[in-house]
Design a protein around this motif. Structure first.
Motif, PDB file in Angstrom:
ATOM      1  N   SER A   3       0.836  -1.203   0.000  1.00  0.00           N
ATOM      2  CA  SER A   3       0.000   0.000   0.000  1.00  0.00           C
ATOM      3  C   SER A   3       0.864   1.244   0.000  1.00  0.00           C
ATOM      4  CB  SER A   3      -0.894   0.030   1.239  1.00  0.00           C
ATOM      5  OG  SER A   3      -1.695  -1.097   1.268  1.00  0.00           O
ATOM      6  N   GLN A   6       2.300   1.938  -3.355  1.00  0.00           N
ATOM      7  CA  GLN A   6       1.216   2.410  -4.219  1.00  0.00           C
ATOM      8  C   GLN A   6       0.906   3.888  -3.965  1.00  0.00           C
ATOM      9  OE1 GLN A   6      -1.391  -0.849  -4.395  1.00  0.00           O
ATOM     10  NE2 GLN A   6      -3.150   0.422  -4.855  1.00  0.00           N
ATOM     11  N   LEU A   7       0.836   4.232  -2.678  1.00  0.00           N
ATOM     12  CA  LEU A   7       0.513   5.614  -2.308  1.00  0.00           C
ATOM     13  C   LEU A   7       1.634   6.569  -2.708  1.00  0.00           C
ATOM     14  CD1 LEU A   7      -0.964   4.930   1.240  1.00  0.00           C
ATOM     15  CD2 LEU A   7      -2.205   5.813  -0.738  1.00  0.00           C
ATOM     16  N   SER A  10       1.640   6.995  -6.598  1.00  0.00           N
ATOM     17  CA  SER A  10       0.497   7.820  -6.987  1.00  0.00           C
ATOM     18  C   SER A  10       0.716   9.274  -6.557  1.00  0.00           C
ATOM     19  CB  SER A  10      -0.756   7.241  -6.335  1.00  0.00           C
ATOM     20  OG  SER A  10      -1.817   8.095  -6.488  1.00  0.00           O
ATOM     21  N   GLY A  11       1.255   9.454  -5.345  1.00  0.00           N
ATOM     22  CA  GLY A  11       1.534  10.810  -4.848  1.00  0.00           C
ATOM     23  C   GLY A  11       2.611  11.502  -5.655  1.00  0.00           C
ATOM     24  N   THR A  14       1.042  12.761  -8.947  1.00  0.00           N
ATOM     25  CA  THR A  14       0.268  14.003  -8.755  1.00  0.00           C
ATOM     26  C   THR A  14       1.202  15.154  -8.395  1.00  0.00           C
ATOM     27  OG1 THR A  14      -1.442  12.588  -7.835  1.00  0.00           O
ATOM     28  CG2 THR A  14      -1.773  14.943  -7.594  1.00  0.00           C
ATOM     29  N   ASP A 129      -1.948  -2.286 -15.447  1.00  0.00           N
ATOM     30  CA  ASP A 129      -1.292  -2.235 -14.136  1.00  0.00           C
ATOM     31  C   ASP A 129       0.071  -2.926 -14.164  1.00  0.00           C
ATOM     32  OD1 ASP A 129      -3.550  -0.995 -13.221  1.00  0.00           O
ATOM     33  OD2 ASP A 129      -4.506  -2.880 -12.624  1.00  0.00           O
ATOM     34  N   VAL A 136       0.024  -2.545  -6.756  1.00  0.00           N
ATOM     35  CA  VAL A 136      -0.481  -2.362  -8.115  1.00  0.00           C
ATOM     36  C   VAL A 136      -0.260  -0.905  -8.494  1.00  0.00           C
ATOM     37  CG1 VAL A 136      -2.480  -2.594  -9.622  1.00  0.00           C
ATOM     38  CG2 VAL A 136      -2.229  -4.094  -7.642  1.00  0.00           C
ATOM     39  N   SER A 138      -0.383   1.858 -11.629  1.00  0.00           N
ATOM     40  CA  SER A 138      -0.933   1.962 -12.985  1.00  0.00           C
ATOM     41  C   SER A 138       0.122   2.541 -13.925  1.00  0.00           C
ATOM     42  CB  SER A 138      -2.191   2.828 -12.976  1.00  0.00           C
ATOM     43  OG  SER A 138      -1.858   4.162 -13.103  1.00  0.00           O
ATOM     44  N   SER A 141       0.045   6.306 -14.075  1.00  0.00           N
ATOM     45  CA  SER A 141       0.825   7.054 -13.078  1.00  0.00           C
ATOM     46  C   SER A 141       2.288   7.114 -13.495  1.00  0.00           C
ATOM     47  CB  SER A 141       0.720   6.388 -11.705  1.00  0.00           C
ATOM     48  OG  SER A 141      -0.581   6.457 -11.223  1.00  0.00           O
ATOM     49  N   ILE A 210      -7.001  12.281 -14.976  1.00  0.00           N
ATOM     50  CA  ILE A 210      -7.264  11.949 -13.562  1.00  0.00           C
ATOM     51  C   ILE A 210      -8.393  12.824 -13.018  1.00  0.00           C
ATOM     52  CG2 ILE A 210      -6.254  11.782 -11.242  1.00  0.00           C
ATOM     53  CD1 ILE A 210      -3.468  11.796 -12.709  1.00  0.00           C
ATOM     54  N   ASN A 252      -1.369  12.041  -0.061  1.00  0.00           N
ATOM     55  CA  ASN A 252      -1.755  10.633  -0.073  1.00  0.00           C
ATOM     56  C   ASN A 252      -1.456   9.941   1.255  1.00  0.00           C
ATOM     57  OD1 ASN A 252      -2.931  10.349  -2.499  1.00  0.00           O
ATOM     58  ND2 ASN A 252      -1.307   9.190  -3.461  1.00  0.00           N
ATOM     59  N   ALA A 255      -3.703  11.169   4.161  1.00  0.00           N
ATOM     60  CA  ALA A 255      -5.086  10.680   4.043  1.00  0.00           C
ATOM     61  C   ALA A 255      -5.175   9.208   4.418  1.00  0.00           C
ATOM     62  CB  ALA A 255      -5.598  10.896   2.623  1.00  0.00           C
ATOM     63  N   ALA A 256      -4.145   8.436   4.069  1.00  0.00           N
ATOM     64  CA  ALA A 256      -4.200   6.996   4.330  1.00  0.00           C
ATOM     65  C   ALA A 256      -3.847   6.653   5.772  1.00  0.00           C
ATOM     66  CB  ALA A 256      -3.256   6.266   3.381  1.00  0.00           C
ATOM     67  N   SER A 260      -8.279  11.091   6.687  1.00  0.00           N
ATOM     68  CA  SER A 260      -8.726  11.583   5.374  1.00  0.00           C
ATOM     69  C   SER A 260      -9.551  12.856   5.541  1.00  0.00           C
ATOM     70  CB  SER A 260      -9.525  10.501   4.647  1.00  0.00           C
ATOM     71  OG  SER A 260     -10.570  10.040   5.452  1.00  0.00           O
TER      72      SER A 260
ATOM     73  N   ALA B 210      -5.541   6.908  -1.732  1.00  0.00           N
ATOM     74  CA  ALA B 210      -5.439   6.659  -0.295  1.00  0.00           C
ATOM     75  C   ALA B 210      -6.753   6.104   0.259  1.00  0.00           C
ATOM     76  CB  ALA B 210      -5.071   7.947   0.425  1.00  0.00           C
ATOM     77  N   LYS B 214      -7.553   2.312   2.045  1.00  0.00           N
ATOM     78  CA  LYS B 214      -8.203   2.106   3.338  1.00  0.00           C
ATOM     79  C   LYS B 214      -9.433   1.197   3.214  1.00  0.00           C
ATOM     80  CE  LYS B 214      -8.324   5.774   6.276  1.00  0.00           C
ATOM     81  NZ  LYS B 214      -8.459   7.194   6.662  1.00  0.00           N
ATOM     82  N   LYS B 241      -8.646   0.131 -10.580  1.00  0.00           N
ATOM     83  CA  LYS B 241      -7.180   0.063 -10.690  1.00  0.00           C
ATOM     84  C   LYS B 241      -6.601  -0.791  -9.565  1.00  0.00           C
ATOM     85  CE  LYS B 241      -4.185   3.554  -9.866  1.00  0.00           C
ATOM     86  NZ  LYS B 241      -3.812   4.973  -9.917  1.00  0.00           N
TER      87      LYS B 241
END
Lengths: 291, 383
Positions: A3, A6-7, A10-11, A14, A129, A136, A138, A141, A210, A252, A255-256, A260, B210, B214, B241
């Motif tokens: 996770s 992934q975060l 993705s972060g 962005t 992916d 995972v 993408s 990203s 996005i 990211n 929030a996780a 959030s 995020a 969760k 995804k």
């Protein structure tokens, strides 16, 4: 761990887009003391140029080129000639107010001339992916990250490895001395506006799949890029890049792993900390003003 | 130039033509202003409501209006801001409207409705937050389900259709989302279904990675998604995804065709309750949808239907009373049932209760191959 990877990826994707927009902020500030509060709307608009071109039958790659060209023309050249040049002679504040007015005008125009509804926007690469350490990630990203890094590297090479770039830097650092040395300062300033036009168009191509193309996109993007520029250092391109990346990843992760509900507050907390502890920004330099 | 402009203004003021009140004073029209989200983040909802409303107004005016008076509806923009919405309501109240249409955002309705109640002017709103009709305000009416009506239907489906024992909730942190989330959690508790994740998101949020991490970690039997349309589409893309396998359940804002189009394939398999939809298996709704598409060149969403029904609701109640009386309107409308036979523009039989809430048939839908498919028609709760 999966996770987390992934975060972060993705972060980073962005954040890299925020960085492109923030770089435009810093370029305009350094060369012409223009604080462009319409920068978010500058990112929103090229997506509609591209969609309009596609509606007229152009394939995506051609529409993207048309979008970049129109962006350079309208958001670079016309912006400088019609708004910045007449207003800047009256001081920074009237110009700031003009850019706020411009942001409203662009937002409502996009809504009236295109649509108030969000529009799907084609991605640069098909959505597949890639598995990295069990996470995972993408390909979209990764493509966003790659294009953003390539753009920043190209800008870095232009500014540091070419004569043109050094002239632009000289203009930014001391326009009077640059003029004495024979550098065409006005032209150099114009070039930064054109570069900003190209940067926002690239950011628009990367972010619109996005965010979806919508007239309100500029509100979030403009604020994020503004914060990124201040956190990183308003007078340093590399500071803006760092600020953008920090914001994207922080958003990211907070929030996780924290909350959030309060994710919007974390960038502001960082901003406050930077202003208190290092007012020039993480990579910025102190500017002294005399009266 | 300035002076001549002043003269024109003075003459106009003397004649009364510069004031909106003029519209009300003429016996040929009735003043029913609309206060809507025509710009800002709520523009999609507001413009849909506006266009549905305009379609109904034109149809009614073409047939002679209401009791022989044409509907005069100026449009006022809230800019999707509750305080501006309140100022606009105050502005139109000065001109003594018969009824007020809008706004759509629950947050705006909640700050406006005290003003209309004090002025004793009925307000037909698009907001769906449960709190709107729980404040003992006899002047507020809806043309869509409040959350206290839609959530029990969704909860029954999660218990009986999905047979879920645990559920994760993702909601948008505004009046609409908070109201829906609170009602949903209450309904889950009454059915002994455990909420294992409760994730709030922001209005206009773009990156859902995020949040999906969760939700995925909660490993719930079902995931309930209650966000606005565009955020729903972005969430669905991210959920696809990250390979979310649990059933995604939602309301109209998850299953609407706009969401399906924006999600580009990620919406397939999504299920849920749909209060108002142009895909309803109902000939009158389908004919309305065709007229709307022909006139405005886009597919109407549930807010468009709300706007259309609101105008026909006013028409029916007024014709039933035989007069234009705002206070009597509110009294007549409570407890009223309107059938399509009595008023074809109402599209489906609907009943308004003592709180101004609407009850009527609704639907269970599923997204199949990029299209919303209605799989079951649910009866009125009162039946």
């Amino acid at each position: 761990m999966a996770s987390f990877v992934q975060l972060v990826v993705s972060g980073l994707a962005t954040g890299a887009i925020y960085a492109l927009i923030a770089v435009g902020f810093t370029l305009l500030w350094q060369t012409s003391q223009t604080i462009n509060f319409a920068q978010g709307e500058f990112v929103m608009l090229p997506a509609f140029f591209i969609l309009a071109s596609m509606n007229l039958g152009a394939p995506f790659w051609l529409a993207a080129l048309i979008g970049i060209a129109l962006s350079i023309l309208v958001l670079g050249l016309l912006f400088k000639l019609v708004i910045v040049d007449p207003m800047l002679k009256h001081g920074v504040l009237p110009l700031v107010i003009s850019t706020i007015a411009l942001s409203l005008f662009l937002k409502e125009s996009a809504k009236d001339f295109y649509s108030s509804q969000a529009q799907p926007f084609p991605a640069l690469v098909p959505s597949t992916d890639v598995h990295v350490f069990g996470a995972v990630v993408s390909t979209q990203s990764l493509a966003v990250l790659a294009v953003a890094i390539a753009t920043v590297v190209a800008l870095h090479l232009l500014l540091n490895k070419t004569r043109l770039g050094r002239c632009m830097q000289a203009t930014a650092q001391n326009p009077t001395l640059a003029r004495i040395l024979g550098i065409p300062v006005r032209r150099m300033v114009l070039y930064t506006f054109l570069i900003n036009g190209a940067l926002v168009a690239i950011a628009s191509i990367l972010i619109s799949p996005i965010y979806l193309a919508k007239f309100t996109n500029g509100e979030t993007l403009g604020m994020a890029a503004f914060l990124a520029a201040i956190i990183g250092g308003f007078n340093q391109v590399r500071g803006a890049i760092l600020g953008g990346v920090i914001l994207g990843v922080l958003d990211n992760l907070s929030a996780a792993y924290i909350s959030s509900q309060y994710r919007g507050a974390f960038p502001l907390l960082i901003l406050i900390a930077v202003i208190l502890l290092r007012p020039q920004g993480l990579l910025g330099r102190i500017e002294e003003r005399t009266v | 130039m300035l002076r001549s402009g002043l003269y024109v203004s003075l003459v106009a003021a003397a004649l009364g033509v510069a004031s909106p009140a003029f519209a009300q004073s003429t016996p040929t029209s009735v003043y029913i202003p609309a206060i809507l989200e025509l710009s800002g983040p709520g523009a999609v909802s507001g413009t849909n409501f506006r266009d549905g409303m305009l379609l109904a107004i034109d149809e009614i005016n073409a047939k002679g209006g209401i009791l022989g008076r044409k509907i005069d509806t100026p449009l006022l923009d809230t800019q999707s801001d509750a305080s501006i919405s309140r100022a606009q309501v105050q502005k139109v109240l000065d001109n003594k409207p018969y009824v007020i249409l809008g706004p759509v955002f629950s947050g705006s309705v909640l700050v406006d409705m005290a003003l209309t109640q004090k002025a004793e002017i009925p307000e037909i709103v698009g907001g769906e937050a449960a709190a709107i009709t729980q404040k003992n305000n006899p002047y507020v009416f809806r043309t869509s389900f409040g959350q206290q009506f839609s959530m029990p239907k969704i909860a029954n489906y999660i218990r009986d259709g999905i047979k879920a024992k645990t559920v994760a909730v993702l909601w948008v942190n505004n009046d609409f989302g908070k109201g829906g989330r609170d009602n949903f959690i209450k309904e889950m508790a009454s059915r002994n279904i455990k909420v294992v994740a409760d994730v709030s998101t922001e209005s206009g949020q773009a990156d859902f990675s995020a949040d999906v991490v969760k939700i995925k970690a909660a490993n719930a039997d079902a995931i309930f998604v209650y966000t606005n349309e565009e955020e729903s589409a972005r969430f669905l893309r991210e959920a696809k995804k990250q390979g979310i396998k649990s059933p995604l359940i939602g309301e109209t804002t998850l299953l609407g065709q706009k969401v399906i189009d924006l999600a580009e394939g990620a919406a397939d398999g999504v299920r849920g309750h749909v209060g108002l939809t142009v895909d309803a298996p109902n000939p009158a709704v389908k004919e309305f949808a065709e007229r709307f598409k022909k006139r405005f060149n886009y597919v109407c969403d549930h807010n468009g239907i709300k706007g259309y029904l609101a105008v026909y609701f006013i028409k029916y109640v007024t014709e039933k009373m035989g007069k234009f009386d705002s206070k009597a309107f509110a009294q007549t409308a409570h407890g009223l049932t309107i059938t399509p036979k009595q008023e074809p523009g109402i599209l489906m039989e609907a009943t308004w209760d003592q709180n101004g809430d609407i009850d009527r048939e609704s639907f269970l839908g599923e997204v199949v191959n990029g299209k919303q498919k209605i799989v079951e028609t649910l009866p009125k709760l009162g039946k």
